[in-house]
Design a protein around this motif. Structure first.
Motif, PDB file in Angstrom:
ATOM      1  N   SER A 170      22.025  25.407  13.568  1.00 48.54           N
ATOM      2  CA  SER A 170      23.275  26.039  14.532  1.00 48.54           C
ATOM      3  C   SER A 170      24.099  26.929  13.496  1.00 48.54           C
ATOM      4  N   ALA A 171      24.077  26.332  12.273  1.00 45.08           N
ATOM      5  CA  ALA A 171      24.962  26.901  11.214  1.00 45.08           C
ATOM      6  C   ALA A 171      24.731  26.418   9.866  1.00 45.08           C
ATOM      7  N   ALA A 172      25.087  27.170   9.059  1.00 43.24           N
ATOM      8  CA  ALA A 172      24.561  26.788   7.657  1.00 43.24           C
ATOM      9  C   ALA A 172      25.757  27.284   6.516  1.00 43.24           C
ATOM     10  N   THR A 173      26.004  27.013   5.582  1.00 43.96           N
ATOM     11  CA  THR A 173      26.680  27.194   4.338  1.00 43.96           C
ATOM     12  C   THR A 173      26.430  26.503   2.845  1.00 43.96           C
ATOM     13  N   ASP A 174      26.513  26.911   2.082  1.00 44.08           N
ATOM     14  CA  ASP A 174      26.125  26.395   0.765  1.00 44.08           C
ATOM     15  C   ASP A 174      27.809  25.817   0.242  1.00 44.08           C
ATOM     16  N   ILE A 175      27.367  24.604  -0.541  1.00 44.72           N
ATOM     17  CA  ILE A 175      28.476  24.152  -1.069  1.00 44.72           C
ATOM     18  C   ILE A 175      28.937  24.484  -2.221  1.00 44.72           C
ATOM     19  N   THR A 176      30.199  25.049  -2.640  1.00 47.36           N
ATOM     20  CA  THR A 176      30.444  25.562  -4.129  1.00 47.36           C
ATOM     21  C   THR A 176      31.739  24.986  -4.193  1.00 47.36           C
ATOM     22  N   GLY A 177      32.557  25.996  -4.762  1.00 48.42           N
ATOM     23  CA  GLY A 177      34.139  25.917  -5.348  1.00 48.42           C
ATOM     24  C   GLY A 177      34.984  25.046  -4.257  1.00 48.42           C
ATOM     25  N   PHE A 178      34.893  25.298  -3.053  1.00 51.06           N
ATOM     26  CA  PHE A 178      35.703  24.611  -2.034  1.00 51.06           C
ATOM     27  C   PHE A 178      35.495  23.172  -1.671  1.00 51.06           C
ATOM     28  N   GLY A 179      34.479  22.787  -2.312  1.00 52.03           N
ATOM     29  CA  GLY A 179      33.617  21.451  -2.075  1.00 52.03           C
ATOM     30  C   GLY A 179      33.302  21.176  -0.688  1.00 52.03           C
ATOM     31  N   LEU A 180      32.929  19.958  -0.368  1.00 54.33           N
ATOM     32  CA  LEU A 180      32.077  19.655   0.999  1.00 54.33           C
ATOM     33  C   LEU A 180      33.176  20.000   2.075  1.00 54.33           C
ATOM     34  N   ILE A 181      34.415  19.493   2.031  1.00 56.60           N
ATOM     35  CA  ILE A 181      35.302  19.495   3.139  1.00 56.60           C
ATOM     36  C   ILE A 181      35.655  20.809   3.377  1.00 56.60           C
ATOM     37  N   GLY A 182      36.093  21.543   2.164  1.00 54.52           N
ATOM     38  CA  GLY A 182      36.638  22.886   2.365  1.00 54.52           C
ATOM     39  C   GLY A 182      35.605  24.097   3.126  1.00 54.52           C
ATOM     40  N   HIS A 183      34.176  23.726   2.468  1.00 58.34           N
ATOM     41  CA  HIS A 183      33.147  24.582   3.159  1.00 58.34           C
ATOM     42  C   HIS A 183      32.840  24.261   4.586  1.00 58.34           C
ATOM     43  N   LEU A 184      33.030  22.817   4.930  1.00 58.46           N
ATOM     44  CA  LEU A 184      32.762  22.255   6.226  1.00 58.46           C
ATOM     45  C   LEU A 184      33.725  22.943   6.898  1.00 58.46           C
ATOM     46  N   ALA A 185      35.175  23.098   6.575  1.00 54.25           N
ATOM     47  CA  ALA A 185      36.239  23.425   7.243  1.00 54.25           C
ATOM     48  C   ALA A 185      35.932  24.902   7.718  1.00 54.25           C
ATOM     49  N   ASN A 186      35.463  25.732   6.849  1.00 51.37           N
ATOM     50  CA  ASN A 186      34.840  27.174   7.174  1.00 51.37           C
ATOM     51  C   ASN A 186      33.947  27.118   8.373  1.00 51.37           C
ATOM     52  N   VAL A 187      32.959  26.363   8.501  1.00 46.71           N
ATOM     53  CA  VAL A 187      32.328  26.344   9.518  1.00 46.71           C
ATOM     54  C   VAL A 187      32.839  25.754  10.736  1.00 46.71           C
ATOM     55  N   LEU A 188      33.651  24.912  10.550  1.00 47.73           N
ATOM     56  CA  LEU A 188      34.365  24.618  11.598  1.00 47.73           C
ATOM     57  C   LEU A 188      35.386  25.560  12.532  1.00 47.73           C
ATOM     58  N   GLU A 189      35.984  26.317  11.401  1.00 48.77           N
ATOM     59  CA  GLU A 189      36.808  27.343  12.047  1.00 48.77           C
ATOM     60  C   GLU A 189      36.219  28.343  12.746  1.00 48.77           C
ATOM     61  N   ALA A 190      35.117  28.810  12.103  1.00 48.10           N
ATOM     62  CA  ALA A 190      34.193  30.019  12.520  1.00 48.10           C
ATOM     63  C   ALA A 190      33.660  29.505  14.073  1.00 48.10           C
ATOM     64  N   SER A 191      33.314  28.296  14.075  1.00 49.24           N
ATOM     65  CA  SER A 191      32.755  27.757  15.219  1.00 49.24           C
ATOM     66  C   SER A 191      33.702  27.175  16.438  1.00 49.24           C
ATOM     67  N   LYS A 192      35.005  26.913  15.961  1.00 50.87           N
ATOM     68  CA  LYS A 192      36.097  26.525  16.930  1.00 50.87           C
ATOM     69  C   LYS A 192      35.783  25.015  17.464  1.00 50.87           C
ATOM     70  N   VAL A 193      35.236  24.304  16.269  1.00 49.03           N
ATOM     71  CA  VAL A 193      35.006  23.053  16.617  1.00 49.03           C
ATOM     72  C   VAL A 193      35.721  22.124  15.520  1.00 49.03           C
ATOM     73  N   ALA A 194      35.537  20.700  15.746  1.00 49.55           N
ATOM     74  CA  ALA A 194      36.034  19.821  14.743  1.00 49.55           C
ATOM     75  C   ALA A 194      34.760  18.847  14.150  1.00 49.55           C
ATOM     76  N   ALA A 195      34.865  17.857  13.330  1.00 46.04           N
ATOM     77  CA  ALA A 195      33.822  17.317  12.756  1.00 46.04           C
ATOM     78  C   ALA A 195      34.424  15.848  12.322  1.00 46.04           C
ATOM     79  N   GLU A 196      33.077  14.983  12.321  1.00 40.35           N
ATOM     80  CA  GLU A 196      33.338  13.636  11.768  1.00 40.35           C
ATOM     81  C   GLU A 196      32.630  13.333  10.548  1.00 40.35           C
ATOM     82  N   VAL A 197      32.958  12.949   9.498  1.00 38.24           N
ATOM     83  CA  VAL A 197      32.022  12.580   8.151  1.00 38.24           C
ATOM     84  C   VAL A 197      32.259  11.193   7.886  1.00 38.24           C
ATOM     85  N   SER A 198      30.917  10.657   7.521  1.00 39.03           N
ATOM     86  CA  SER A 198      30.965   8.972   6.862  1.00 39.03           C
ATOM     87  C   SER A 198      30.918   9.537   5.502  1.00 39.03           C
ATOM     88  N   PHE A 199      31.827   8.805   4.832  1.00 37.15           N
ATOM     89  CA  PHE A 199      31.857   8.734   3.396  1.00 37.15           C
ATOM     90  C   PHE A 199      30.484   7.912   2.754  1.00 37.15           C
TER      91      PHE A 199
END
Length: 300
Positions: A170-199
């Motif tokens: 459905s979507a993809a991004t690479d993980i670089t300088g903004f870290g996992l959460i930062g790049h995930l947030a970009n996906v969520l904003e572009a897709s207008k959704v939220a997410a849950e992550v398991s540490f």
């Protein structure tokens, strides 16, 4: 991305940085893989690259630069990416990277939009490269302790991209300088959704968690945590755990968002491609766009 015709588009990207390891050939290889990463994150095929060099010519021998270029050339060859020259300048400290041009069919391009509630999050490389590189600079880690991180950072994301395109994500991004959460947030904003992550499900490089608990954390990672204002942290997660979630990565993996019915097929393809990791780390949910809830553990 620049569309040339209905069935052809060019993807252009650039990245460069100062040394993060002591071995010059390894640095060149990491920098090349890192520069190529955005090409693969968009589902494109690299065509050619231009080298970007800043070099303190009176302080560091050109033979060292030769090793940097050799390492980069080995990675470019693996990517079937031509190196068509580049540009160099005199600089205060060594800097190396690449500008890369790739090609993609506009209808098959991977983007950071399109994630939907119920989709699954899959990560293809372990986290912690920023913390480990900082530890090396501070003499808190031997070069041998970086071995697995170097293997990960010099691994191309081409296999992960092939798996994503074959299965359909459905979507993809690479993980670089903004870290996992930062790049995930970009996906969520572009897709207008939220997410849950398991540490607990996050793949983490050896030594990274211990070093983070000792305060060995790069400035970029600290800024990432300060700016993670829309993250709901599980109270059970320590500050060190949170640093790992936002650690500024170099040549990190792809974060793939896949429909739940395609999860097992994607994992199988990633394993066949021998990506450094193939970890299910969370899921997309309904909620405020960009909001991330990080739990200590959850059923993924």
């Amino acid at each position: 991305m620049f569309r040339l015709s209905p069935d052809r588009a060019l993807v252009a990207t650039v990245d460069f940085f100062t040394p993060i390891v002591d071995d010059p050939a390894a640095w060149g290889a990491i920098a090349a893989a890192n520069a190529l990463s955005d090409i693969y994150a968009m589902g494109a095929t690299p065509l050619f690259a231009l080298n970007l060099v800043g070099w303190p010519r009176d302080q560091v021998p050109f033979e060292v630069l030769g090793e940097v270029l050799r390492g980069a050339a080995q990675v470019a060859t693996r990517a079937n990416c031509l190196q068509l020259g580049g540009h160099s300048i005199d600089a205060v400290e060594p800097t190396f990277g690449m500008a890369v041009i790739g090609e993609v069919h506009p209808d098959r391009m991977l983007t950071n939009a399109g994630a939907g509630a119920g989709d699954v999050l899959v990560l293809t490389k372990p986290l912690g490269t920023g913390i480990l590189a900082t530890a090396l600079k501070r003499d808190a880690l031997l070069e041998t302790g970086m071995a697995e991180a170097v293997r990960s950072m010099t691994t191309l994301n081409d296999g992960a991209a092939r798996a994503a395109l074959k299965v359909g994500v459905s979507a993809a991004t690479d993980i670089t300088g903004f870290g996992l959460i930062g790049h995930l947030a970009n996906v969520l904003e572009a897709s207008k959704v939220a997410a849950e992550v398991s540490f607990e499900a996050l793949p983490i490089l050896p030594h990274a968690r211990n070093l983070a608990s000792r305060g060995v954390v790069p400035g970029g990672t600290q800024r990432n945590l300060e700016e993670a204002s829309r993250v709901e942290w599980d109270p059970a997660l320590s500050v060190a755990d949170r640093y790992l979630c936002v650690d500024a990565q170099t040549s990190g993996g792809l974060l793939l968002v896949v429909p739940s019915e395609n999860k097992e097929a994607l994992l199988a393809e990633l394993r066949a491609e021998q990506t450094p990791a193939a970890a299910v780390i969370g899921r997309i949910s309904d909620g405020p766009p960009g909001h991330v809830r990080v739990r200590s553990r959850m059923d993924t």
